[in-house]
Design a protein around this motif. Structure first.
Motif, PDB file in Angstrom:
ATOM      1  N   LEU A  79      67.365-100.749   4.275  1.00  0.00           N
ATOM      2  CA  LEU A  79      67.643-102.116   4.723  1.00  0.00           C
ATOM      3  C   LEU A  79      68.684-102.114   5.828  1.00  0.00           C
ATOM      4  O   LEU A  79      69.670-101.380   5.780  1.00  0.00           O
ATOM      5  N   THR A  80      68.461-102.944   6.846  1.00  0.00           N
ATOM      6  CA  THR A  80      69.466-103.143   7.893  1.00  0.00           C
ATOM      7  C   THR A  80      69.457-104.618   8.267  1.00  0.00           C
ATOM      8  O   THR A  80      68.673-105.410   7.708  1.00  0.00           O
ATOM      9  N   GLN A  81      70.306-105.002   9.194  1.00  0.00           N
ATOM     10  CA  GLN A  81      70.368-106.392   9.631  1.00  0.00           C
ATOM     11  C   GLN A  81      70.275-106.472  11.151  1.00  0.00           C
ATOM     12  O   GLN A  81      70.772-105.598  11.860  1.00  0.00           O
ATOM     13  N   VAL A  82      69.633-107.535  11.624  1.00  0.00           N
ATOM     14  CA  VAL A  82      69.469-107.767  13.055  1.00  0.00           C
ATOM     15  C   VAL A  82      69.899-109.193  13.358  1.00  0.00           C
ATOM     16  O   VAL A  82      69.493-110.135  12.668  1.00  0.00           O
ATOM     17  N   GLU A  83      70.731-109.359  14.386  1.00  0.00           N
ATOM     18  CA  GLU A  83      71.163-110.686  14.808  1.00  0.00           C
ATOM     19  C   GLU A  83      70.155-111.267  15.790  1.00  0.00           C
ATOM     20  O   GLU A  83      69.834-110.653  16.806  1.00  0.00           O
ATOM     21  N   VAL A  84      69.652-112.440  15.458  1.00  0.00           N
ATOM     22  CA  VAL A  84      68.711-113.140  16.332  1.00  0.00           C
ATOM     23  C   VAL A  84      69.286-114.533  16.580  1.00  0.00           C
ATOM     24  O   VAL A  84      69.173-115.422  15.729  1.00  0.00           O
ATOM     25  N   GLY A  85      69.912-114.711  17.721  1.00  0.00           N
ATOM     26  CA  GLY A  85      70.599-115.969  17.995  1.00  0.00           C
ATOM     27  C   GLY A  85      71.745-116.156  17.016  1.00  0.00           C
ATOM     28  O   GLY A  85      72.651-115.327  16.909  1.00  0.00           O
ATOM     29  N   GLY A 107      58.985-105.629  17.222  1.00  0.00           N
ATOM     30  CA  GLY A 107      59.202-107.037  16.931  1.00  0.00           C
ATOM     31  C   GLY A 107      60.265-107.252  15.872  1.00  0.00           C
ATOM     32  O   GLY A 107      61.068-108.190  15.956  1.00  0.00           O
ATOM     33  N   ALA A 108      60.281-106.364  14.869  1.00  0.00           N
ATOM     34  CA  ALA A 108      61.256-106.499  13.783  1.00  0.00           C
ATOM     35  C   ALA A 108      62.684-106.308  14.268  1.00  0.00           C
ATOM     36  O   ALA A 108      63.621-106.895  13.715  1.00  0.00           O
ATOM     37  N   PHE A 109      62.871-105.498  15.327  1.00  0.00           N
ATOM     38  CA  PHE A 109      64.219-105.214  15.817  1.00  0.00           C
ATOM     39  C   PHE A 109      64.570-105.983  17.083  1.00  0.00           C
ATOM     40  O   PHE A 109      65.671-105.820  17.616  1.00  0.00           O
ATOM     41  N   ALA A 110      63.666-106.811  17.600  1.00  0.00           N
ATOM     42  CA  ALA A 110      63.968-107.613  18.792  1.00  0.00           C
ATOM     43  C   ALA A 110      65.062-108.613  18.464  1.00  0.00           C
ATOM     44  O   ALA A 110      65.147-109.147  17.356  1.00  0.00           O
TER      45      ALA A 110
END
Length: 243
Positions: free
Chosen positions: A64-70, A123-126
């Motif tokens: 599991l990791t986290q990605v900031e989208v806005g 797409g998952a990491f965009a």
């Protein structure tokens, strides 16, 4: 990173389901002597073994990791994509070998599949919603091309097989079509697609059910008859006469 509690139960269920499937396939194929039949067991066992490891990694927080989208912070299970990158080509290989497809057909199927998973991972990491949706669209178009080619190429290849092998090929092919078409729908409606119509725990549960059906369910249907697997690769008398 710790796996959120509401999703953890589904990931542990996925781990247990894939592990039990692996043990079942090992036990069922233990005494198989025919080499052609053995290859189906070997491939299918690797599919569920890889998937069980991926689910264990997600359940324990490693995958599991986290990605900031806005302004959003999305939980991304990268191990799910690692799983798919290895297991989906193996599923296609199982099906292609059953149908008696040639190497070029197998290479094309695997190439399209890897491209589909790779663009889905992008797409998952965009880091922006429009980019995520664009990558999802590219991956979905690749899936549609893959499924079209799957129907055309395997239907043609299976014409030379016995009737029972053709029926099993068609059943498994249809399973893949229905199940794989559901994946991009769950993705775009879930948290990864930023729509958020499906909360993370529902998204996780949906992917788990799809994965178990597409891997363990696929394997159960494929390996249920030793006699049919032994027939794989044998041409019908009509096909042999035409050749």
């Amino acid at each position: 990173m710790a796996t959120p509690g509401s999703e953890s139960i589904w990931l542990w269920l996925g781990t247990a389901g894939m592990t039990l499937g692996t043990l079942f396939f090992i036990a069922r194929g233990w005494g198989v002597k025919d080499e052609k039949e053995q290859r189906f067991y070997i491939i299918t066992i690797f599919i569920t073994t890889i998937a069980s490891a991926a689910y264990f990694s997600m359940a324990t927080g490693f995958g599991l990791t986290q990605v900031e989208v806005g302004t959003q912070v999305l939980d991304i299970y990268w191990a799910r994509y690692a799983d798919w990158l290895f297991t989906t080509p193996l599923l296609l290989l199982d099906l292609a070998l059953l149908a008696g497809a040639n190497r070029n057909t197998i290479y094309t199927l695997v190439g399209l599949d890897v491209f589909m998973i790779g663009t889905g991972l992008a797409g998952a990491f965009a880091s922006s919603a429009p980019a995520r949706i664009a990558w999802w669209a590219i991956s979905t178009v690749a899936l549609l091309f893959l499924l079209y080619f799957l129907v055309e190429a395997l239907s043609e290849a299976a014409k030379t097989q016995t009737e029972s092998v053709r029926k099993l090929t068609n059943t498994l092919r249809n399973m893949i079509i229905v199940l794989w078409l559901a994946y991009p729908v769950v993705w775009i409606l879930g948290t990864e697609g930023t729509v958020g119509f499906l909360p993370l725990y529902v998204e996780t549960a949906a992917f788990m059910v799809l994965d178990l059906t597409a891997k363990v369910g696929f394997g159960v249907v494929l390996l249920r008859s030793h006699s049919i697997l032994e027939e794989a690769g044998q041409t019908t008398p009509a096909a042999a006469t035409a050749d």
